[in-house]
Design a protein around this motif. Structure first.
Motif, PDB file in Angstrom:
ATOM      1  N   TYR A 166      10.463   8.186   2.233  1.00  0.00           N
ATOM      2  CA  TYR A 166      11.538   9.047   1.759  1.00  0.00           C
ATOM      3  C   TYR A 166      11.916   8.686   0.329  1.00  0.00           C
ATOM      4  CZ  TYR A 166      12.212  10.203   6.667  1.00  0.00           C
ATOM      5  OH  TYR A 166      12.030  10.630   7.944  1.00  0.00           O
TER       6      TYR A 166
ATOM      7  N   MET B  15      12.200  10.530  -3.928  1.00  0.00           N
ATOM      8  CA  MET B  15      12.322  11.669  -4.819  1.00  0.00           C
ATOM      9  C   MET B  15      10.969  12.002  -5.415  1.00  0.00           C
ATOM     10  SD  MET B  15      15.245  12.219  -7.663  1.00  0.00           S
ATOM     11  CE  MET B  15      16.467  11.432  -6.653  1.00  0.00           C
TER      12      MET B  15
ATOM     13  N   GLU C  58       6.684   7.460   7.336  1.00  0.00           N
ATOM     14  CA  GLU C  58       7.370   8.412   6.470  1.00  0.00           C
ATOM     15  C   GLU C  58       7.971   7.687   5.283  1.00  0.00           C
ATOM     16  OE1 GLU C  58      10.073   9.972   9.308  1.00  0.00           O
ATOM     17  OE2 GLU C  58       8.451  10.813  10.511  1.00  0.00           O
TER      18      GLU C  58
ATOM     19  N   VAL D  75       0.603   4.353  -2.667  1.00  0.00           N
ATOM     20  CA  VAL D  75       0.499   5.772  -2.315  1.00  0.00           C
ATOM     21  C   VAL D  75       1.556   6.567  -3.046  1.00  0.00           C
ATOM     22  CG1 VAL D  75       0.859   7.441  -0.460  1.00  0.00           C
ATOM     23  CG2 VAL D  75      -0.505   5.391  -0.035  1.00  0.00           C
ATOM     24  N   ALA D  76       2.799   6.086  -2.986  1.00  0.00           N
ATOM     25  CA  ALA D  76       3.898   6.808  -3.613  1.00  0.00           C
ATOM     26  C   ALA D  76       3.642   6.972  -5.110  1.00  0.00           C
ATOM     27  CB  ALA D  76       5.211   6.071  -3.381  1.00  0.00           C
ATOM     28  N   ARG D  77       3.208   5.913  -5.752  1.00  0.00           N
ATOM     29  CA  ARG D  77       2.970   5.962  -7.195  1.00  0.00           C
ATOM     30  C   ARG D  77       1.946   7.054  -7.518  1.00  0.00           C
ATOM     31  NH1 ARG D  77       0.929   1.022  -8.108  1.00  0.00           N
ATOM     32  NH2 ARG D  77       3.019   0.215  -7.663  1.00  0.00           N
ATOM     33  N   ARG D  78       0.915   7.113  -6.683  1.00  0.00           N
ATOM     34  CA  ARG D  78      -0.138   8.095  -6.902  1.00  0.00           C
ATOM     35  C   ARG D  78       0.419   9.523  -6.920  1.00  0.00           C
ATOM     36  NH1 ARG D  78      -3.774   6.467  -2.638  1.00  0.00           N
ATOM     37  NH2 ARG D  78      -3.597   4.449  -3.695  1.00  0.00           N
ATOM     38  N   TYR D  79       1.493   9.760  -6.166  1.00  0.00           N
ATOM     39  CA  TYR D  79       2.062  11.109  -6.105  1.00  0.00           C
ATOM     40  C   TYR D  79       3.290  11.265  -7.002  1.00  0.00           C
ATOM     41  CZ  TYR D  79      -0.953  12.132  -2.134  1.00  0.00           C
ATOM     42  OH  TYR D  79      -2.042  12.361  -1.336  1.00  0.00           O
ATOM     43  N   GLY D  80       3.589  10.230  -7.791  1.00  0.00           N
ATOM     44  CA  GLY D  80       4.744  10.320  -8.669  1.00  0.00           C
ATOM     45  C   GLY D  80       6.064  10.247  -7.928  1.00  0.00           C
ATOM     46  N   PHE D  81       6.007   9.749  -6.711  1.00  0.00           N
ATOM     47  CA  PHE D  81       7.198   9.664  -5.880  1.00  0.00           C
ATOM     48  C   PHE D  81       7.961   8.371  -6.137  1.00  0.00           C
ATOM     49  CE2 PHE D  81       8.874  11.751  -2.055  1.00  0.00           C
ATOM     50  CZ  PHE D  81       8.260  12.986  -2.156  1.00  0.00           C
ATOM     51  N   HIS D  82       9.259   8.456  -6.075  1.00  0.00           N
ATOM     52  CA  HIS D  82      10.061   7.241  -6.048  1.00  0.00           C
ATOM     53  C   HIS D  82      10.606   7.061  -4.646  1.00  0.00           C
ATOM     54  CE1 HIS D  82      13.780   4.862  -6.374  1.00  0.00           C
ATOM     55  NE2 HIS D  82      13.027   4.132  -7.162  1.00  0.00           N
ATOM     56  N   VAL D  83      10.162   6.003  -3.967  1.00  0.00           N
ATOM     57  CA  VAL D  83      10.526   5.808  -2.569  1.00  0.00           C
ATOM     58  C   VAL D  83      11.793   4.984  -2.448  1.00  0.00           C
ATOM     59  CG1 VAL D  83       9.832   4.742  -0.401  1.00  0.00           C
ATOM     60  CG2 VAL D  83       8.152   5.979  -1.767  1.00  0.00           C
ATOM     61  N   SER D  84      12.765   5.511  -1.732  1.00  0.00           N
ATOM     62  CA  SER D  84      14.009   4.764  -1.545  1.00  0.00           C
ATOM     63  C   SER D  84      14.142   4.219  -0.129  1.00  0.00           C
ATOM     64  CB  SER D  84      15.203   5.657  -1.877  1.00  0.00           C
ATOM     65  OG  SER D  84      15.110   6.871  -1.167  1.00  0.00           O
ATOM     66  N   ALA D  85      13.368   4.736   0.782  1.00  0.00           N
ATOM     67  CA  ALA D  85      13.399   4.226   2.153  1.00  0.00           C
ATOM     68  C   ALA D  85      12.124   4.660   2.848  1.00  0.00           C
ATOM     69  CB  ALA D  85      14.603   4.765   2.907  1.00  0.00           C
ATOM     70  N   HIS D  86      11.769   3.931   3.877  1.00  0.00           N
ATOM     71  CA  HIS D  86      10.622   4.386   4.645  1.00  0.00           C
ATOM     72  C   HIS D  86      10.765   3.965   6.093  1.00  0.00           C
ATOM     73  CE1 HIS D  86       9.196   0.216   4.007  1.00  0.00           C
ATOM     74  NE2 HIS D  86       8.673   0.397   5.210  1.00  0.00           N
TER      75      HIS D  86
ATOM     76  N   LEU E 186       0.823  -1.209   0.000  1.00  0.00           N
ATOM     77  CA  LEU E 186       0.000   0.000   0.000  1.00  0.00           C
ATOM     78  C   LEU E 186       0.859   1.263   0.000  1.00  0.00           C
ATOM     79  CD1 LEU E 186      -2.785  -1.207   2.437  1.00  0.00           C
ATOM     80  CD2 LEU E 186      -3.111  -0.515   0.058  1.00  0.00           C
ATOM     81  N   GLN E 187       1.987   1.186   0.667  1.00  0.00           N
ATOM     82  CA  GLN E 187       2.899   2.335   0.660  1.00  0.00           C
ATOM     83  C   GLN E 187       3.348   2.643  -0.762  1.00  0.00           C
ATOM     84  OE1 GLN E 187       6.156   1.636   3.324  1.00  0.00           O
ATOM     85  NE2 GLN E 187       4.827   1.400   5.092  1.00  0.00           N
TER      86      GLN E 187
END
Ligand code: MN
Ligand code: MN
Ligand code: ZN
Ligand code: ZN
Lengths: 152, 152
Positions: free
Chosen positions: B137, B139, B135, A121-132, A117-118
């Motif tokens: 993190y 780009m 959170e 969420v990230a995809r929806r905002y165009g974010f590339h997540v490298s850590a959480h 799910l995380q």
DNA sequence: TCAATAATGAAAATGAATTGCAATTTCATT
DNA sequence: AATGAAATTGCAATTCATTTTCATTATTGA
């Protein structure tokens, strides 16, 4: 996908890359830390190591943890304490934390659904997540019992 | 369930409870902070307020934010920066954060499924969760574009 | 063995967060 | 409007975890 290296391999790769030398003190600290497999502050680890090897200084413990963090053998946690904590990172593993605010106990958990799910969420905002970081703060089973006993 | 009070009500309740007096400086800081609705470090907020009211000191900004945190009008965030941040807390609202490590942008999101799954996890461990922190993190969309453009 | 260079310990420096205190401001009561 | 108890403010000083400096010691390859 390339083969993942073991902790000690990672360490010697890192040593090779940065031209580090080896030392008994550092080895002892690293060994102790990896075996204990807990969430230490620098000071906590220092205090325990002091018992066994009083000739090891705070600086050396500090620098050993920093080294482990650099070669991804340790991760840094900030759980609201004043000091941050270090935990061993095991291969292929990821986990999040339950933190008891009463006794300080830390429980690790994994939940694939949440992880998925995380990403959604990230995809929806165009974010590339490298850590959480997911941390659940509250009171553990044991502490809840104690508290229940104390009331009345 | 009792009626939830508005920000200003919360503030005056708090003032009454602790016998606080009002002051233009503090009001200005609080007003600026709540209106801006961003994630400030104390220093960032101080620097912006300094422009408009140079006679307001760092200490006063610091203490105003602390006050807001005490009466739950501000929340404290620790995003890996060296300094911690404060964000306005809106009524009934909860959110988590996407943090761009390149430009510092902070995006807020809510995801009920994740919230529910967190509760499930906690229950499984007998934990009572009073707060949590999620959170992500990485780009942001904008920064990813820039980076793509820069390659080649 | 011998340089070159890394590791170490102790002390000092750093930097965000917090506090002490004297001066100033607020505000309920004269 | 004047008074005075109590809160607010600014500045400097302090705290505390973290990080760095530097003189000394240990490691390692030639
Ligand atoms: Mn852990
Ligand atoms: Mn936020
Ligand atoms: Zn507990
Ligand atoms: Zn960005």
């Amino acid at each position: 996908m390339h083969k993942q290296s073991s902790p000690l391999e990672k360490l010697s790769e890192h040593k090779a890359r940065f031209g580090l030398k080896s030392s008994n003190k550092r080895s002892f600290i690293i060994d102790y830390f990896l075996k204990a497999d807990r969430h230490f502050t620098v000071e906590e680890l220092y205090d325990e190591i002091k018992q066994k090897k009083p000739e090891i200084s705070y600086s050396t413990v500090y620098r050993a943890l920093k080294l482990l963090a650099e070669c991804k053998l340790a991760g840094q946690c900030t759980f609201g304490d004043s000091a941050s904590r270090y935990e061993p990172i095991h291969q292929y593993e990821h986990h999040d934390h339950l933190i008891c605010r009463r006794c300080g106990r830390i429980i690790e958990f994994e939940n694939d659904k949440i992880e998925r799910l995380q990403k959604d969420v990230a995809r929806r905002y165009g974010f590339h997540v490298s850590a959480h970081k997911l941390e659940l703060y509250g009171m553990c089973r044991k502490c809840r019992k104690v508290q229940k006993g104390q009331r009345q």
